[in-house]
Write a protein that holds these residues in place. Structure first.
Motif, mmCIF file in Angstrom:
data_model
loop_
_atom_site.group_PDB
_atom_site.id
_atom_site.type_symbol
_atom_site.label_atom_id
_atom_site.label_comp_id
_atom_site.label_asym_id
_atom_site.label_seq_id
_atom_site.Cartn_x
_atom_site.Cartn_y
_atom_site.Cartn_z
ATOM 1 N N LEU A 1 22.045 57.662 37.569
ATOM 2 C CA LEU A 1 22.624 56.411 37.097
ATOM 3 C C LEU A 1 24.120 56.401 37.373
ATOM 4 C CD1 LEU A 1 20.837 55.862 33.665
ATOM 5 C CD2 LEU A 1 20.400 54.723 35.843
ATOM 6 N N VAL A 2 24.622 55.235 37.777
ATOM 7 C CA VAL A 2 26.057 55.069 38.014
ATOM 8 C C VAL A 2 26.507 53.784 37.329
ATOM 9 C CG1 VAL A 2 26.036 56.281 40.223
ATOM 10 C CG2 VAL A 2 25.691 53.812 40.184
ATOM 11 N N PRO A 3 27.755 53.740 36.880
ATOM 12 C CA PRO A 3 28.286 52.461 36.373
ATOM 13 C C PRO A 3 28.394 51.455 37.518
ATOM 14 C CG PRO A 3 29.707 54.330 35.793
ATOM 15 C CD PRO A 3 28.735 54.826 36.809
ATOM 16 N N TYR A 4 28.201 50.210 37.182
ATOM 17 C CA TYR A 4 28.348 49.142 38.166
ATOM 18 C C TYR A 4 29.294 48.099 37.579
ATOM 19 C CZ TYR A 4 26.116 47.998 42.636
ATOM 20 O OH TYR A 4 25.835 47.836 43.975
ATOM 21 N N ALA B 1 27.444 45.886 48.308
ATOM 22 C CA ALA B 1 28.692 46.632 48.405
ATOM 23 C C ALA B 1 28.591 47.873 47.540
ATOM 24 C CB ALA B 1 29.848 45.760 47.922
ATOM 25 N N PRO B 2 28.725 49.065 48.114
ATOM 26 C CA PRO B 2 28.654 50.277 47.315
ATOM 27 C C PRO B 2 29.852 50.409 46.406
ATOM 28 C CG PRO B 2 29.268 50.788 49.553
ATOM 29 C CD PRO B 2 28.952 49.330 49.512
ATOM 30 N N ALA B 3 29.749 51.310 45.457
ATOM 31 C CA ALA B 3 30.817 51.453 44.489
ATOM 32 C C ALA B 3 32.076 51.987 45.119
ATOM 33 C CB ALA B 3 30.366 52.368 43.354
ATOM 34 N N THR B 4 31.978 52.713 46.204
ATOM 35 C CA THR B 4 33.167 53.219 46.876
ATOM 36 C C THR B 4 33.050 52.934 48.356
ATOM 37 O OG1 THR B 4 32.229 55.388 47.333
ATOM 38 C CG2 THR B 4 33.333 55.111 45.228
ATOM 39 N N ALA B 5 34.208 52.902 48.991
ATOM 40 C CA ALA B 5 34.230 52.571 50.419
ATOM 41 C C ALA B 5 33.554 53.631 51.256
ATOM 42 C CB ALA B 5 35.664 52.369 50.890
ATOM 43 N N THR B 6 33.489 54.845 50.756
ATOM 44 C CA THR B 6 32.912 55.921 51.553
ATOM 45 C C THR B 6 31.455 56.183 51.212
ATOM 46 O OG1 THR B 6 33.609 57.579 49.943
ATOM 47 C CG2 THR B 6 35.126 57.071 51.728
ATOM 48 N N ALA B 7 30.870 55.379 50.351
ATOM 49 C CA ALA B 7 29.517 55.673 49.910
ATOM 50 C C ALA B 7 28.469 55.083 50.818
ATOM 51 C CB ALA B 7 29.313 55.154 48.485
ATOM 52 N N THR B 8 28.799 54.874 52.081
ATOM 53 C CA THR B 8 27.803 54.479 53.054
ATOM 54 C C THR B 8 27.112 55.719 53.580
ATOM 55 O OG1 THR B 8 29.457 54.550 54.784
ATOM 56 C CG2 THR B 8 29.063 52.415 53.742
ATOM 57 N N ALA B 9 25.874 55.560 54.039
ATOM 58 C CA ALA B 9 25.121 56.717 54.510
ATOM 59 C C ALA B 9 24.718 56.487 55.936
ATOM 60 C CB ALA B 9 23.884 56.908 53.644
ATOM 61 N N THR B 10 24.827 57.525 56.745
ATOM 62 C CA THR B 10 24.518 57.398 58.153
ATOM 63 C C THR B 10 23.907 58.682 58.666
ATOM 64 O OG1 THR B 10 26.738 58.115 58.609
ATOM 65 C CG2 THR B 10 26.364 55.753 58.671
ATOM 66 N N ALA B 11 23.097 58.557 59.705
ATOM 67 C CA ALA B 11 22.533 59.710 60.397
ATOM 68 C C ALA B 11 21.804 59.177 61.600
ATOM 69 C CB ALA B 11 21.620 60.507 59.476
ATOM 70 N N THR B 12 20.877 59.974 62.130
ATOM 71 C CA THR B 12 20.134 59.532 63.295
ATOM 72 C C THR B 12 19.453 58.198 63.012
ATOM 73 O OG1 THR B 12 19.768 61.842 63.824
ATOM 74 C CG2 THR B 12 18.407 60.225 64.963
ATOM 75 N N ALA B 13 18.821 58.093 61.858
ATOM 76 C CA ALA B 13 18.333 56.799 61.375
ATOM 77 C C ALA B 13 18.906 56.625 59.991
ATOM 78 C CB ALA B 13 16.803 56.791 61.322
ATOM 79 N N THR B 14 19.317 55.399 59.662
ATOM 80 C CA THR B 14 20.094 55.219 58.444
ATOM 81 C C THR B 14 19.603 54.028 57.655
ATOM 82 O OG1 THR B 14 22.004 56.095 59.585
ATOM 83 C CG2 THR B 14 22.424 54.916 57.546
ATOM 84 N N GLY C 1 21.267 53.396 26.158
ATOM 85 C CA GLY C 1 22.226 52.560 25.451
ATOM 86 C C GLY C 1 23.515 52.399 26.227
ATOM 87 N N HIS C 2 23.377 52.207 27.525
ATOM 88 C CA HIS C 2 24.537 52.043 28.387
ATOM 89 C C HIS C 2 25.155 50.662 28.182
ATOM 90 C CE1 HIS C 2 22.772 55.521 30.378
ATOM 91 N NE2 HIS C 2 21.664 54.824 30.556
ATOM 92 N N HIS C 3 26.416 50.536 28.572
ATOM 93 C CA HIS C 3 27.072 49.232 28.621
ATOM 94 C C HIS C 3 26.854 48.691 30.024
ATOM 95 C CE1 HIS C 3 29.958 46.083 27.707
ATOM 96 N NE2 HIS C 3 30.578 46.349 28.844
ATOM 97 N N LEU C 4 26.030 47.657 30.163
ATOM 98 C CA LEU C 4 25.655 47.139 31.466
ATOM 99 C C LEU C 4 26.798 46.336 32.095
ATOM 100 C CD1 LEU C 4 22.915 48.103 30.482
ATOM 101 C CD2 LEU C 4 21.910 46.013 31.386
ATOM 102 N N PRO C 5 26.821 46.263 33.437
ATOM 103 C CA PRO C 5 25.786 46.662 34.399
ATOM 104 C C PRO C 5 25.857 48.140 34.785
ATOM 105 C CG PRO C 5 27.549 45.536 35.554
ATOM 106 C CD PRO C 5 27.893 45.469 34.097
ATOM 107 N N VAL C 6 24.677 48.685 35.059
ATOM 108 C CA VAL C 6 24.549 50.027 35.621
ATOM 109 C C VAL C 6 23.571 49.932 36.785
ATOM 110 C CG1 VAL C 6 25.033 51.168 33.428
ATOM 111 C CG2 VAL C 6 22.659 50.677 34.079
ATOM 112 N N ALA C 7 23.469 51.002 37.555
ATOM 113 C CA ALA C 7 22.566 51.000 38.702
ATOM 114 C C ALA C 7 21.937 52.375 38.849
ATOM 115 C CB ALA C 7 23.303 50.616 39.984
ATOM 116 N N VAL C 8 20.715 52.386 39.376
ATOM 117 C CA VAL C 8 20.087 53.633 39.797
ATOM 118 C C VAL C 8 20.524 53.877 41.242
ATOM 119 C CG1 VAL C 8 17.940 54.847 40.232
ATOM 120 C CG2 VAL C 8 18.107 53.295 38.278
ATOM 121 N N PHE C 9 21.261 54.939 41.449
ATOM 122 C CA PHE C 9 21.712 55.307 42.787
ATOM 123 C C PHE C 9 20.788 56.393 43.320
ATOM 124 C CE2 PHE C 9 24.227 58.417 45.290
ATOM 125 C CZ PHE C 9 24.430 57.628 46.409
#
Length: 797
Positions: A265-268, A123-136, A57-65
């Motif tokens: 789940l995260v709010p969007y 666009a992720p919810a935050t500027a730092t929510a990008t993911a990186t590594a050897t392969a990303t 019963g969330h208030h949309l939009p939401v996302a599966v992160f």
């Protein structure tokens, strides 16, 4: 009929475009008419056990992160849902109809999502929510595959006379007659897919989705409805007829042992869903499409017009009644011209632009293409785009499970006495204040809103012992904390993992590495993982530029020597960074050639400071260096005598030897050698020399070098002096006023003159300007003399 064919005939495949109200409506009508036993949806199969959580019963939009990390690869993904998403309608209406509802796509962390020929990211919810590594992989699960096959879409746009795929889509589906919608969608996606061979990632996903459909049909429990991105549907049809069915549900892939991952789940928000803000999946202007879903095409057009006018008037942008009448008339005319049954989104926006934009536009109207708004966009256009976006933001149900980091952050804030919405002052000399500072810096690194630092130390050598943090709006904090949970269960661990990934994905410049190093110290070097600082050391050992390697060395050395406040002084982890970066500086310095007219021939202060950092490392931390002091001096000697090395670097290497009390060649002889090569080269050499050994060279009462320079400069022609003056002036700029005065006194003494050296140094004009004026005056005199226009000054009254 063959039993397998009979089961296949009970399958209804609906190809949809994500976040399309027309497709969402088709899904709802199909479920009502078909009454399926199974509703299978393109979505992460590892979330099937938690569908009740998604439907709380969330208030949309939401996302599966979703997130995943192992030694070789890091992946994060968002699967957003709004009320007009076909996948959401399939979930809710399928459940209401009593169907068994399941997601049937591979988990978001699966390597298939990194094997696309091109990844379109949201666009992720935050500027730092990008993911990186050897392969990303940092992607949106619903990134439209059709966008990766732009050639077919471009042909369709050309055929229908439009520049934008979104305008094409609206005319064909969103504002068109709903009769025949299924057939038009099938034809559209068949043309987009064509006979193009999918990339390995799409093939793996389609084969996995087909295995779920086969299992559902093999159970023979009733009709099966499949809701998937339209690009995948032609392939699914082919796969369903090419392999036998089995009633066993396919296994859900599990992460490899030792991998860390999960889904929450995260709010969007509509802003995150909007293509104009960087989102590349589905449709732009989600606020408009929400109106389209709720009210229908005509009311949505009126609602968009109303929202634009409201925003313009709130910003005090003129929008008269006559303008609005003209805008509506233009929109209706455009709709008729384009063959639209009712006004579409672009009809309304084009009509408004035609009536309200009074000046020539520097960029095309943004809705005629895709991408973020260009800088300098007309203010009216900006407000029109914002009106289409809408203000809606999602909100999770209170019972929604959260990752451990969310609870740890709350507990840590309480333990350190940090209140959201209140300013924080941290005395770094006290354990309590230092603890508050480290926590707030860890949250800052993770991109969690709540506080921003307004004052505090800027480096490890900055003598500031108090930090002040001001409260910031908490919008997006919940989503940011959930997304930060991908980095770890504790705030300190998550900050260390985030910094490590920033190192992998970020710039290798010295400024960037030094900033990450200081961030690590601010977050608490003793609380962070050794892996982070080892990664820093490894990056320092491979920095490509000499100046950048020097910046890292200087920062690490300052912290290792002086940082009593943050507890980094004497850190063995910093010691490794010092050793790696010092070795890198010497290696790069010896390999740098460019003594001619190229860029490397001119003095570069940052690379000179790199050798100065080596000098300080030898003086104060020689035991940390991979090379003994004698080897450092040998390297400096080789640079000093290398004719291919830039003059400033040769001078700096000589200064390094002199400042470390090593034997050096006769300086006056070297000065004459460089003066012979050119006055500018002499100035560049002196710049490097004075950068590292200014004090050592001027301590004696009558330094031989300065006497030799006086002779060389005095002997220069007017032209040579003017040519070399900028470089010479830059070299002597290293001397503080008192030492310049001492040099001036020495020059007066050599000439047997008496007077004030201080007065000699004072001038109201730039010496370079004086020199240029003298040269110009001489040129004018020569020109007058050539034309016989000079006169004997003795006869001039």
């Amino acid at each position: 009929m063959d039993p397998q064919d009979a089961r296949a005939s009970a399958v209804v495949l609906l190809g949809v475009r994500h976040h399309s109200p027309a497709c969402a409506g088709l899904v709802a009508r199909t479920i009502a008419e078909l009454r399926p036993a199974h509703v299978l949806i393109e979505g992460p199969a590892d979330f099937n056990d938690r569908l009740d959580e998604l439907l709380l019963g969330h208030h949309l939009p939401v996302a599966v992160f979703s997130h995943h990390r192992d030694a070789d690869r890091t992946a994060t993904s968002w699967a957003p849902f709004c009320e007009h998403s076909p996948e959401w309608v399939a979930l809710t209406h399928g459940r209401a109809a009593g169907a068994q509802v399941r997601f049937i796509d591979l988990p978001a962390w699966h390597p298939a999502f990194t094997e696309r020929t091109s990844t379109l990211t949201s666009a992720p919810a935050t500027a730092t929510a990008t993911a990186t590594a050897t392969a990303t992989a940092t992607a949106n699960r619903f990134a439209d595959a059709e966008s990766r096959y732009a050639e077919a879409v471009a042909r369709l746009c050309e055929h229908f006379g439009t520049d934008s795929v979104d305008t094409l889509w609206d005319g064909l589906f969103e504002v068109a007659d709903p009769d025949g919608l299924t057939e038009r969608l099938d034809a559209y996606f068949a043309l987009v897919r064509g006979d193009t061979t999918a990339d390995p990632g799409d093939r793996a996903r389609e084969e996995y989705m087909a295995s779920w459909v086969r299992a559902a049909t093999a159970r023979d429990e009733g009709p099966v409805l499949v809701v998937a991105g339209g690009f995948h549907v032609p392939a699914l049809r082919a796969l369903l007829s090419s392999a036998p069915s089995t009633p066993a549900w396919p296994p859900v892939p599990a992460p490899a042992p030792g991998a860390v991952g999960g889904s929450f789940l995260v709010p969007y928000s509509f802003r995150q869903l909007d293509a104009f803000a960087g989102y590349q999946s589905g449709l732009p202007s989600p606020g408009y499409y929400q109106l389209l879903w709720e009210r229908g095409p005509s009311a949505a057009a009126d609602g968009l017009l109303e929202q634009v006018v409201r925003r313009l008037r709130h910003r005090r942008v003129p929008a008269s009644t006559a303008d609005l009448v003209a805008a509506r008339s233009l929109a209706e005319g455009l709709a008729a011209l384009r063959g639209h049954r009712v006004r579409s989104r672009t009809d309304v926006l084009d009509g408004l632009a035609g009536a309200l934009v009074k000046e020539a536009l520097e960029q095309p109207l943004p809705w005629n293409g895709r991408g973020t708004l260009a800088p300098g966009s007309d203010p009216v256009v900006v407000e029109m785009v914002a009106a289409g976006t809408g203000e809606r933001a999602g909100r999770l149900h209170p019972d929604t499970p959260a990752p451990p980091l969310v609870h740890d952050a709350a507990a840590e804030l309480e333990r350190h006495g940090v209140l959201l919405g209140s300013a924080v002052t941290a005395d770094l000399t006290e354990p309590a204040g230092l603890g508050r500072s480290r926590l707030l810096h860890q949250l800052r690194v993770l991109g969690v809103p709540g506080h921003t630092r307004s004052s505090g130390p800027a480096s490890g050598a900055d003598p500031v012992f108090t930090e002040c943090w001001e409260p910031t709006p908490l919008t997006g904090r919940e989503a940011a904390l959930v997304e930060a949970g991908a980095y770890g269960a504790r705030v300190a661990d998550a900050a260390a993992a985030c910094l490590t990934e920033q190192l992998h994905q970020g710039s290798s410049t010295g400024a960037a590495l030094a900033a990450r190093l200081f961030d690590a110290v601010l977050c608490g070097a003793d609380a962070l993982s050794a892996d982070l600082l080892h990664t820093l050391a490894d990056r320092a050992a491979s920095v490509p530029e000499l100046a950048d390697a020097g910046a890292v060395l200087a920062t690490a050395l300052h912290l290792w020597r002086h940082d009593r406040v943050f507890g980094a002084a004497g850190s063995p982890l910093l010691a490794r960074i010092i050793g790696a970066s010092a070795d890198r500086v010497l290696w790069l310095a010896e390999g740098l050639h460019g003594g001619g007219s190229g860029t490397d021939a001119r003095p570069e202060p940052r690379r000179l400071r790199a050798l100065a950092a080596v000098r300080e490392a030898v003086r104060h931390a020689e035991e940390l260096l991979p090379l003994p002091g004698a080897a450092v001096l040998d390297t400096a000697r080789r640079i000093t005598t290398d004719p291919a090395a830039p003059p400033d670097l040769r001078g700096a290497a000589l200064g390094l030897l002199r400042s470390l009390d090593a034997p050096v060649p006769e300086l006056p002889a070297l000065a004459r050698e460089f003066a012979t090569a050119g006055p500018a080269r002499l100035g560049d050499w002196l710049t490097g020399l004075f950068t590292l050994a200014r004090q050592e060279l001027t301590d004696s009462p009558a330094p031989a070098l300065l006497d030799a320079l006086d002779e060389l400069v005095t002997a220069m022609t007017e032209h040579d002096f003017l040519t070399g003056l900028p470089a010479l002036r830059q070299a002597f700029a290293h001397f503080p006023p008192r030492e310049r005065e001492r040099i001036a006194e020495r020059l007066l003494e050599r000439r047997g003159r008496r007077g004030s050296a201080r007065t000699l140094l004072r001038t109201t004009a730039d010496p370079l300007d004086l020199a240029r004026a003298r040269a110009l005056e001489q040129q004018v005199h020569q020109l007058l003399h050539r034309h016989g226009l000079t006169s004997d000054p003795r006869t001039t009254r």
